[in-house]
Design a protein around this motif. Structure first.
Motif, PDB file in Angstrom:
ATOM      1  N   ILE A  46       0.844  -1.188   0.000  1.00  0.00           N
ATOM      2  CA  ILE A  46       0.000   0.000   0.000  1.00  0.00           C
ATOM      3  C   ILE A  46       0.883   1.243   0.000  1.00  0.00           C
ATOM      4  O   ILE A  46       1.764   1.390   0.842  1.00  0.00           O
ATOM      5  N   TYR A  72      -8.321   4.693  -5.990  1.00  0.00           N
ATOM      6  CA  TYR A  72      -7.123   3.847  -5.987  1.00  0.00           C
ATOM      7  C   TYR A  72      -6.450   3.895  -7.353  1.00  0.00           C
ATOM      8  O   TYR A  72      -7.123   4.036  -8.384  1.00  0.00           O
ATOM      9  N   ILE A 105      -3.218   4.503  -2.673  1.00  0.00           N
ATOM     10  CA  ILE A 105      -4.503   4.870  -2.080  1.00  0.00           C
ATOM     11  C   ILE A 105      -4.563   6.376  -1.863  1.00  0.00           C
ATOM     12  O   ILE A 105      -3.532   7.035  -1.705  1.00  0.00           O
ATOM     13  N   PRO A 107      -6.114   8.514   0.760  1.00  0.00           N
ATOM     14  CA  PRO A 107      -6.843   8.612   2.026  1.00  0.00           C
ATOM     15  C   PRO A 107      -7.523   9.957   2.244  1.00  0.00           C
ATOM     16  O   PRO A 107      -8.449  10.067   3.046  1.00  0.00           O
ATOM     17  N   GLU A 140     -10.599  -1.719  -0.195  1.00  0.00           N
ATOM     18  CA  GLU A 140     -11.641  -0.807   0.275  1.00  0.00           C
ATOM     19  C   GLU A 140     -12.312  -1.307   1.547  1.00  0.00           C
ATOM     20  O   GLU A 140     -12.805  -0.509   2.349  1.00  0.00           O
ATOM     21  N   GLN A 143      -9.833   0.273   3.972  1.00  0.00           N
ATOM     22  CA  GLN A 143      -9.525   1.689   3.780  1.00  0.00           C
ATOM     23  C   GLN A 143     -10.759   2.594   3.836  1.00  0.00           C
ATOM     24  O   GLN A 143     -10.664   3.738   4.266  1.00  0.00           O
TER      25      GLN A 143
END
Length: 358
Positions: A46, A72, A105, A107, A140, A143
């Motif tokens: 990640i 993503y 990712i 965030p 997901e 996350q």
């Protein structure tokens, strides 16, 4: 001698350097049987994407939306045919195994989205999610980036359309159902094949085909407008299932249907052909011959209005078959247009007024 890198649960059989890299590597047998050993599991890495904007805009004449969000970059589903694989080369990674194991990712996506749609110049239009990589890929679940995006869209009454091949979307029915009731949400489930064995090889970490049909049924039962995207339609390998897929999706509640012919841009062509020769050696030449028949003799033609449906006799036959099955099932239109008149900008400070939740 070299051999494919066969990792359980991964789609690609190699990890060739990206097209912008100066050096490349490959595994070679040193004569001691080093390539005969079973490969260890390939762990997902990640990586935080530090982008300072989240909405991407396009002016393509053959795409029915002008903006999208991709939470993503890269996709754990590992679909060998994915046309988004070459985008990993811009990051210095391979379109092969890196694409499905090095996932970037975002965030801060929800915060960035709020900031962008609160700007004075922003004008509301439907946002598309899942257009490049799947927003409901396995990461997901932990996350919850997509969930955060939907919460902002629901609060601001912003329309959204979603394409996914994951059953995880059911988690967010508590957001999507009320949005759909206001004409603000629609979902397409992507179904490539109904053959579980083939699906496991093509899309190793995506939901099983029958599970996707169950998801269609549950979305429809919750009042969410749903459609099926037969994508990609792979000549010889999956196109015999075209009518069966559309019929099964209709029985599960799909109100609309569309298809996209297999697209093999840049590195994807070699990755897909390598996969074919490993898993379906007797069909490989036939499949690739038909692919080229549909693309003017090439593995891919990126021309607008042809890249999604192809050209030539075989492509025309597929289009005719699709029209006939849809007409027979009454799937003759698109999903209802999403509303934009309900949109309310969030306050610049981030706090919503109470009327947004009515």
């Amino acid at each position: 001698m070299s051999r494919p890198l066969i990792y359980k649960g991964r789609g690609s059989l190699g990890n060739a350097a990206g097209r912008f890299e100066k050096h490349t590597r490959r595994a070679e047998d040193d004569g001691w049987g080093s390539l005969d050993a079973e490969l260890p599991p390939l762990q997902t890495e990640i990586i935080v994407d530090s982008s300072q904007s989240v909405i991407s805009y396009n002016d393509s004449p053959d795409i029915p939306f002008d903006r999208s969000i991709n939470p993503y970059r890269g996709c754990e589903h590992g679909c060998i045919y994915c046309f988004a694989r070459p985008s990993h080369a811009y990051l210095g990674y391979s379109a092969g195994l890196d694409f499905e194991s090095k996932i970037l990712i975002k965030p801060e996506a929800a915060r960035l989205l709020r900031e962008e749609i609160s700007k004075r110049a922003y004008r509301c239009a439907p946002l598309a999610l899942g257009t490049n990589t799947d927003p409901y890929q396995p990461l997901e679940r932990r996350q919850r980036i997509m969930r955060g995006i939907l919460e902002i869209l629901a609060q601001t009454r912003h329309p959204v359309s979603i394409i996914t091949k994951s059953a995880l979307i059911e988690r967010d029915l508590d957001i999507l159902a009320p949005m759909a009731e206001q004409g603000l949400a629609a979902v397409y489930l992507s179904v490539t094949t109904l053959d579980r064995t083939l699906a496991r090889k093509l899309e190793p970490r995506a939901a099983a085909p029958q599970r996707r049909l169950e998801t269609l049924d549950r979305l429809r039962a919750a009042g969410v407008p749903t459609g099926v995207m037969v994508a990609p339609l792979i000549p010889v390998l999956t196109d015999p299932e075209l009518e069966a897929i559309v019929s099964a999706a209709h029985a599960a509640g799909a109100q609309s249907a569309a298809y996209i012919l297999l697209r093999l841009p840049l590195e994807v062509a070699d990755l897909f052909e390598e996969w074919l020769r490993q898993h379906y050696p007797l069909k490989a030449e036939h499949v690739m011959r038909r692919v080229r028949d549909n693309r003017g003799g090439k593995a891919y033609d990126a021309a607008f209005h042809q890249r999604q449906s192809g050209s030539g006799v075989y492509a025309d036959l597929l289009a005719q078959r699709f029209r006939l099955v849809c007409r027979g099932l009454g799937l003759t239109g698109d999903l209802p247009a999403l509303r934009t008149d309900l949109f309310r900008k969030p306050h610049a400070g981030g706090q919503m007024s109470f009327d947004f939740f009515d």
